[in-house]
Design an enzyme around this catalytic site. Structure first.
Site, PDB file in Angstrom:
ATOM      1  N   LYS A  53      10.233  -6.427   8.718  1.00 22.76           N
ATOM      2  CA  LYS A  53       8.796  -5.615   8.668  1.00 22.76           C
ATOM      3  C   LYS A  53       7.698  -6.302   9.832  1.00 22.76           C
ATOM      4  CE  LYS A  53       9.821  -4.133   3.873  1.00 22.76           C
ATOM      5  NZ  LYS A  53       9.392  -4.272   3.201  1.00 22.76           N
ATOM      6  N   GLN A  97       5.742  -6.835  -1.541  1.00 24.27           N
ATOM      7  CA  GLN A  97       7.761  -7.530  -1.588  1.00 24.27           C
ATOM      8  C   GLN A  97       8.276  -6.976  -2.830  1.00 24.27           C
ATOM      9  OE1 GLN A  97       9.150  -6.870   0.977  1.00 24.27           O
ATOM     10  NE2 GLN A  97      11.660  -6.980  -0.085  1.00 24.27           N
ATOM     11  N   ASP A 120       3.985   1.779   0.585  1.00 26.10           N
ATOM     12  CA  ASP A 120       5.804   2.044   0.383  1.00 26.10           C
ATOM     13  C   ASP A 120       5.253   3.066  -0.602  1.00 26.10           C
ATOM     14  OD1 ASP A 120       7.579   0.406   1.230  1.00 26.10           O
ATOM     15  OD2 ASP A 120       6.969  -0.941  -0.613  1.00 26.10           O
TER      16      ASP A 120
END
Ligand code: NDP
Length: 285
Positions: A53, A97, A120
């Site tokens: 990422k 994460q 997200d």
């Protein structure tokens, strides 16, 4: 018949080519899009995902902050870091994460991210918006899958789409997105009796179980589109999906490989969401 391979890497590259113009336009307004990625603990797979990422941010000309916290970080400390990033005007997207260590309540953490920085798409407000078909930040893996179907010209409306897996981050949003495109959707889980009965009827089969090779060629309708979301690290170090590629490709019409299918699209959609968050911040200010 051998299935056509859906090349997620090539489609990602095509989408990434458009980033430069958008990022330059944002920079011309005196803003650099910024993404903060927080990782708690040492999970090797998570570290690889976070590294990818951060690399994609650099490729896009986006500022990124990589915050690595030890596995025993108290939840209160993580929440305080998120509050700082929420208030930081240089950061437009905040991503934590998953999975988090057991002592941390993931729901609390996801709810702490400002919805307009939730790239997200896991904040309950954004999940609710997805249900009504109006989300600002569609979750990256399912939206990357929808992009693959769109780019390959695969018809969704009126088709039977079967999603195997019902996680909040993949299966459920995937089913909703297919429903919004007028597929007839079936969701299968570990409790489904006679899974093959459903998979054999699927025009579009999306598999996200984390069970390597569980879908085999005899479970596929000839000509179906098979999307393999699973990423499983095998004892020999190789990555494999939830679909048994060799047998399924002989029956399916289209298939995604692992690696090189959905994986690159997930990161591409994350960067798209971050660019969009920065564009929205400019409009707001
Ligand atoms: P979860 O473990 O959260 O969910 C797995 C789902 O699969 C559950 O709903 C479970 O059912 C279902 N399931 C498990 N076994 C079976 C079975 N035998 N038959 C039918 N359903 C079954 O996993 P995630 O959704 O987070 O991830 C799934 C996979 O996708 C993993 O391999 C993960 O690494 C990968 N992944 C890939 C990404 C990418 O970028 N390509 C991004 C995110 C995940 P139940 O609810 O009944 O337990």
């Amino acid at each position: 018949m051998t299935a056509r391979i859906i090349d997620g890497k090539a489609i990602s590259q095509e989408l990434r080519a458009a980033w430069k113009v958008r990022v330059n336009e944002i920079k011309a307004r005196g803003v650099t899009p910024g993404l903060a990625v927080i990782i708690v603990g040492e999970d090797p797979a998570s570290r690889v995902y976070v590294g990818n990422k951060v690399k994609a941010c650099a490729e896009a000309g986006i500022y990124s902050e990589h915050i690595a916290l030890p596995a025993d970080t108290p939840e209160s400390v993580l929440l305080a870091r998120i509050a700082d990033l929420n208030a930081n005007p240089a950061i437009h997207g905040v991503l934590v994460q998953l999975p988090l260590p057991r002592h941390i309540d993931s729901n609390q953490v996801l709810e702490a991210i400002r919805p307009d920085k939730d790239v997200d798409g896991f904040h309950p407000m954004n999940v609710g918006a997805l249900v009504t078909g109006n989300t600002a930040f569609p979750p990256c893996t399912p939206s990357g899958t929808m992009k693959l179907l769109e780019k390959m010209g695969i018809e969704i409306e009126g088709r039977h789409a079967v999603v195997v897996g019902r996680s909040n981050i993949v299966g459920k949003p995937m089913a909703l997105m297919l429903l919004h495109k007028n597929a007839t959707v079936t969701i299968c889980t570990s409790r489904t009796v006679n899974l093959a009965k459903y998979t054999r009827d699927a025009d579009i089969l999306v598999v996200a179980t984390g069970k390597p090779g569980m879908i085999t060629g005899d479970m596929i309708k000839p000509g179906a589109t098979v999307i393999d979301i699973g990423i499983n690290r095998m004892p020999d170090g190789k990555l494999t999906g939830d679909v048994e590629f060799e047998s399924v490709k002989e029956v399916a019409g289209y298939i995604t490989p692992v690696p090189g299918g959905v994986g690159p699209m997930t990161i591409t959609m994350l960067i798209e969401n971050t660019i969009q968050a920065a564009e929205r911040a400019i409009i707001r200010n």
